[in-house]
Design an enzyme around this catalytic site. Structure first.
Site, PDB file in Angstrom:
ATOM      1  N   THR A  95      -3.853  -7.154   1.611  1.00 33.76           N
ATOM      2  CA  THR A  95      -3.467  -8.495   2.195  1.00 33.76           C
ATOM      3  C   THR A  95      -3.086  -8.497   3.475  1.00 33.76           C
ATOM      4  OG1 THR A  95      -1.823  -8.823   0.373  1.00 33.76           O
ATOM      5  CG2 THR A  95      -1.076 -10.332   2.057  1.00 33.76           C
ATOM      6  N   LYS A 171      -3.710 -16.225  -0.209  1.00 35.25           N
ATOM      7  CA  LYS A 171      -3.032 -14.713  -0.856  1.00 35.25           C
ATOM      8  C   LYS A 171      -1.726 -15.209  -0.149  1.00 35.25           C
ATOM      9  CE  LYS A 171      -1.220 -11.813  -1.739  1.00 35.25           C
ATOM     10  NZ  LYS A 171      -0.409 -11.036  -3.484  1.00 35.25           N
TER      11      LYS A 171
HETATM   12  N1  LIG Z   1       1.941  -3.733  -5.251  1.00 36.97           N
HETATM   13  C1  LIG Z   1       2.099  -5.231  -5.399  1.00 36.97           C
HETATM   14  O1  LIG Z   1       2.737  -5.302  -6.577  1.00 36.97           O
HETATM   15  C2  LIG Z   1       0.730  -6.117  -4.492  1.00 36.97           C
HETATM   16  C3  LIG Z   1       0.831  -6.798  -4.856  1.00 36.97           C
HETATM   17  C4  LIG Z   1      -0.899  -7.699  -4.688  1.00 36.97           C
HETATM   18  C5  LIG Z   1      -1.404  -7.349  -3.359  1.00 36.97           C
HETATM   19  N2  LIG Z   1      -0.593  -6.055  -3.246  1.00 36.97           N
HETATM   20  C6  LIG Z   1      -1.171  -6.328  -0.970  1.00 36.97           C
HETATM   21  O2  LIG Z   1      -2.039  -4.184  -1.357  1.00 36.97           O
HETATM   22  C7  LIG Z   1      -1.918  -3.560  -0.536  1.00 36.97           C
HETATM   23  C8  LIG Z   1      -2.624  -2.259  -1.072  1.00 36.97           C
HETATM   24  O3  LIG Z   1      -0.924  -2.965  -1.729  1.00 36.97           O
HETATM   25  P1  LIG Z   1       0.025  -1.163  -2.294  1.00 36.97           P
HETATM   26  O4  LIG Z   1       1.483  -1.783  -3.244  1.00 36.97           O
HETATM   27  O5  LIG Z   1      -0.970  -0.442  -3.196  1.00 36.97           O
HETATM   28  O6  LIG Z   1       0.405   0.160  -1.286  1.00 36.97           O
HETATM   29  P2  LIG Z   1       0.714   1.704  -1.081  1.00 36.97           P
HETATM   30  O7  LIG Z   1       1.146   2.512  -2.775  1.00 36.97           O
HETATM   31  O8  LIG Z   1       2.034   1.481  -0.317  1.00 36.97           O
HETATM   32  O9  LIG Z   1      -0.340   1.617  -0.505  1.00 36.97           O
HETATM   33  C9  LIG Z   1      -1.366   1.827   0.696  1.00 36.97           C
HETATM   34  C10 LIG Z   1      -2.193   1.994   0.674  1.00 36.97           C
HETATM   35  O10 LIG Z   1      -2.627   2.353   2.140  1.00 36.97           O
HETATM   36  C11 LIG Z   1      -3.077   3.794   2.707  1.00 36.97           C
HETATM   37  N3  LIG Z   1      -2.534   3.795   4.019  1.00 36.97           N
HETATM   38  C12 LIG Z   1      -1.262   2.889   4.079  1.00 36.97           C
HETATM   39  N4  LIG Z   1      -1.449   3.271   6.471  1.00 36.97           N
HETATM   40  C13 LIG Z   1      -3.229   3.933   6.087  1.00 36.97           C
HETATM   41  C14 LIG Z   1      -3.250   4.855   7.634  1.00 36.97           C
HETATM   42  N5  LIG Z   1      -2.312   4.136   8.839  1.00 36.97           N
HETATM   43  N6  LIG Z   1      -4.682   5.106   7.722  1.00 36.97           N
HETATM   44  C15 LIG Z   1      -5.105   4.498   6.454  1.00 36.97           C
HETATM   45  N7  LIG Z   1      -4.758   4.524   4.833  1.00 36.97           N
HETATM   46  C16 LIG Z   1      -3.508   3.794   4.996  1.00 36.97           C
HETATM   47  C17 LIG Z   1      -1.860   3.844   2.029  1.00 36.97           C
HETATM   48  O11 LIG Z   1      -2.756   5.799   1.666  1.00 36.97           O
HETATM   49  P3  LIG Z   1      -1.122   6.796   1.525  1.00 36.97           P
HETATM   50  O12 LIG Z   1      -1.166   7.453   0.185  1.00 36.97           O
HETATM   51  O13 LIG Z   1      -1.872   8.168   2.147  1.00 36.97           O
HETATM   52  O14 LIG Z   1       0.007   6.542   1.716  1.00 36.97           O
HETATM   53  C18 LIG Z   1      -2.108   4.010  -0.117  1.00 36.97           C
HETATM   54  O15 LIG Z   1      -4.332   4.582  -0.478  1.00 36.97           O
HETATM   55  C19 LIG Z   1      -1.021  -4.248   0.675  1.00 36.97           C
HETATM   56  O16 LIG Z   1      -2.297  -5.486   1.498  1.00 36.97           O
HETATM   57  C20 LIG Z   1      -0.535  -5.082  -0.215  1.00 36.97           C
HETATM   58  O17 LIG Z   1       0.257  -6.022   0.490  1.00 36.97           O
HETATM   59  C21 LIG Z   1      -0.123  -5.733  -3.394  1.00 36.97           C
END
Ligand SMILES: NC(=O)c1ccc[n+]([C@@H]2O[C@H](COP(=O)([O-])OP(=O)(O)OC[C@H]3O[C@@H](n4cnc5c(N)ncnc54)[C@H](OP(=O)(O)O)[C@@H]3O)[C@@H](O)[C@H]2O)c1
Length: 292
Positions: A95, A171
């Site tokens: 997102t 979204k």
């Molecule tokens: N969770 C939900 O319910 C949901 C639903 C729909 C959409 N989304 C969207 O999907 C996306 C991922 O969400 P998530 O829940 O999977 O988040 P998350 O668990 O916090 O994972 C974030 C990912 O991004 C990586 N990352 C963060 N900062 C970085 C940087 N500066 N350089 C390289 N890698 C970086 C993290 O790596 P590390 O492992 O090293 O931290 C991890 O792989 C977001 O945009 C979120 O808004 C989430």
């Protein structure tokens, strides 16, 4: 297909696993290597850099936290933009902002690569179960080319238009509505609690009558039980989406008063140390302001 996958967080891990299960060849990269190693056991190769994950891919998928993370892996001399082969597709499933999505489309076009935006609805459990709703936009032929990947990760793909950023708008509109549901449920339950009515009963009645809706059931149960850990969707990411909604609205001069109200509740929750709780923890701020 040969797929590079970058970002193995709560969402990306399940999505990547489902692509492997569907028979695709995956090379994965994650900033924190442990999470990539977990995928190695499931059959993926682990790349040392984002560029390595991109360099052999027909399709590169990113599922990263936010704009900053996406820019960090895409741009720069070691970035994906330089490494992705001509004719390959980048599917951005994070997102992110409407403006970054537009910039990505332009940057990939200059390199004779393709860009699709395909953000998703559904929490980590839906990602793990291949039940995501995928909102795709970009060149139609490329969406068709990637359909088998979408089918492996989601239960339905909605095609919005031929400009990637249009999917990001959908979204963000969806996430905006979710924040109003969280806010609304918290206010309704605060009213119930202060009137000696059990919020669980309110939830049971409303989801069996007026609102037999999954999001009311999911968030209602969390807010009624005040159980916000472990986070399915972290509050700091929810606050990020709220910022993106307000930025997109400002660009086209649309006042969104509810988004502005929710913004302050997110900020109060962050100030009180709730960044890593589920974004439904914003309800605590509503409860506090009601003296609960
Ligand atoms: N969770 C939900 O319910 C949901 C639903 C729909 C959409 N989304 C969207 O999907 C996306 C991922 O969400 P998530 O829940 O999977 O988040 P998350 O668990 O916090 O994972 C974030 C990912 O991004 C990586 N990352 C963060 N900062 C970085 C940087 N500066 N350089 C390289 N890698 C970086 C993290 O790596 P590390 O492992 O090293 O931290 C991890 O792989 C977001 O945009 C979120 O808004 C989430």
């Amino acid at each position: 297909m040969k797929v590079g996958f970058i970002g193995l967080g709560n969402m990306g891990s399940g999505m990547a696993r489902n692509l492997i299960k569907a028979g695709h060849t995956l090379m994965v990269y994650n900033r924190t290597r442990d999470r990539a190693e977990a995928l190695h056991a499931a059959g993926a190769k682990v790349a040392e850099t984002p560029a390595e994950a991109a360099s052999h891919a027909d399709v590169l998928i990113t599922m990263l936290a936010d704009d900053r993370a996406v820019e960090a892996v895409i741009a720069g001399a070691e970035g994906v933009l330089q490494a992705l082969p001509q004719g390959a597709v980048h599917i951005g499933m994070s997102t992110i902002s409407v403006t970054l999505s537009r910039r990505l489309a332009g940057a990939h076009q200059e390199k004779k690569q393709y860009y699709l935006a395909a953000p998703v609805f559904g929490r980590p459990d839906a990602a793990a179960a291949a039940k995501l709703f995928i909102i795709a936009a970009g060149p139609r032929q490329q969406i068709e080319r990637c359909q088998s990947l979408f089918d492996a990760m989601g239960q339905k793909t909605f095609i919005v238009g031929d400009e990637g950023s249009m999917a990001n708008v959908v979204k963000l509109a969806g996430n905006f509505l979710l924040t109003t549901v969280i806010e609304g449920l918290a206010e309704a339950f605060a009213l119930a609690r202060k009137s000696k009515v059990d919020p669980n009963q309110v939830l049971e009645i409303l989801t069996a009558s007026l609102f037999p809706v999954p999001v009311y059931k999911t968030y209602g149960a969390m807010i009624a039980a005040e159980k916000f850990e472990p986070a399915g969707f972290k509050l700091r990411l929810g606050a990020k989406d709220n910022r993106l909604v307000l930025a997109a609205a400002e660009e086209v001069a649309v006042p969104m008063q509810m988004a502005s109200l929710v913004r302050d509740h997110f900020l109060a929750a962050i100030a009180q140390g709730m960044s890593d709780a589920d974004w439904a923890a914003m309800a605590r701020i509503v409860y506090q302001s009601a003296g609960l």
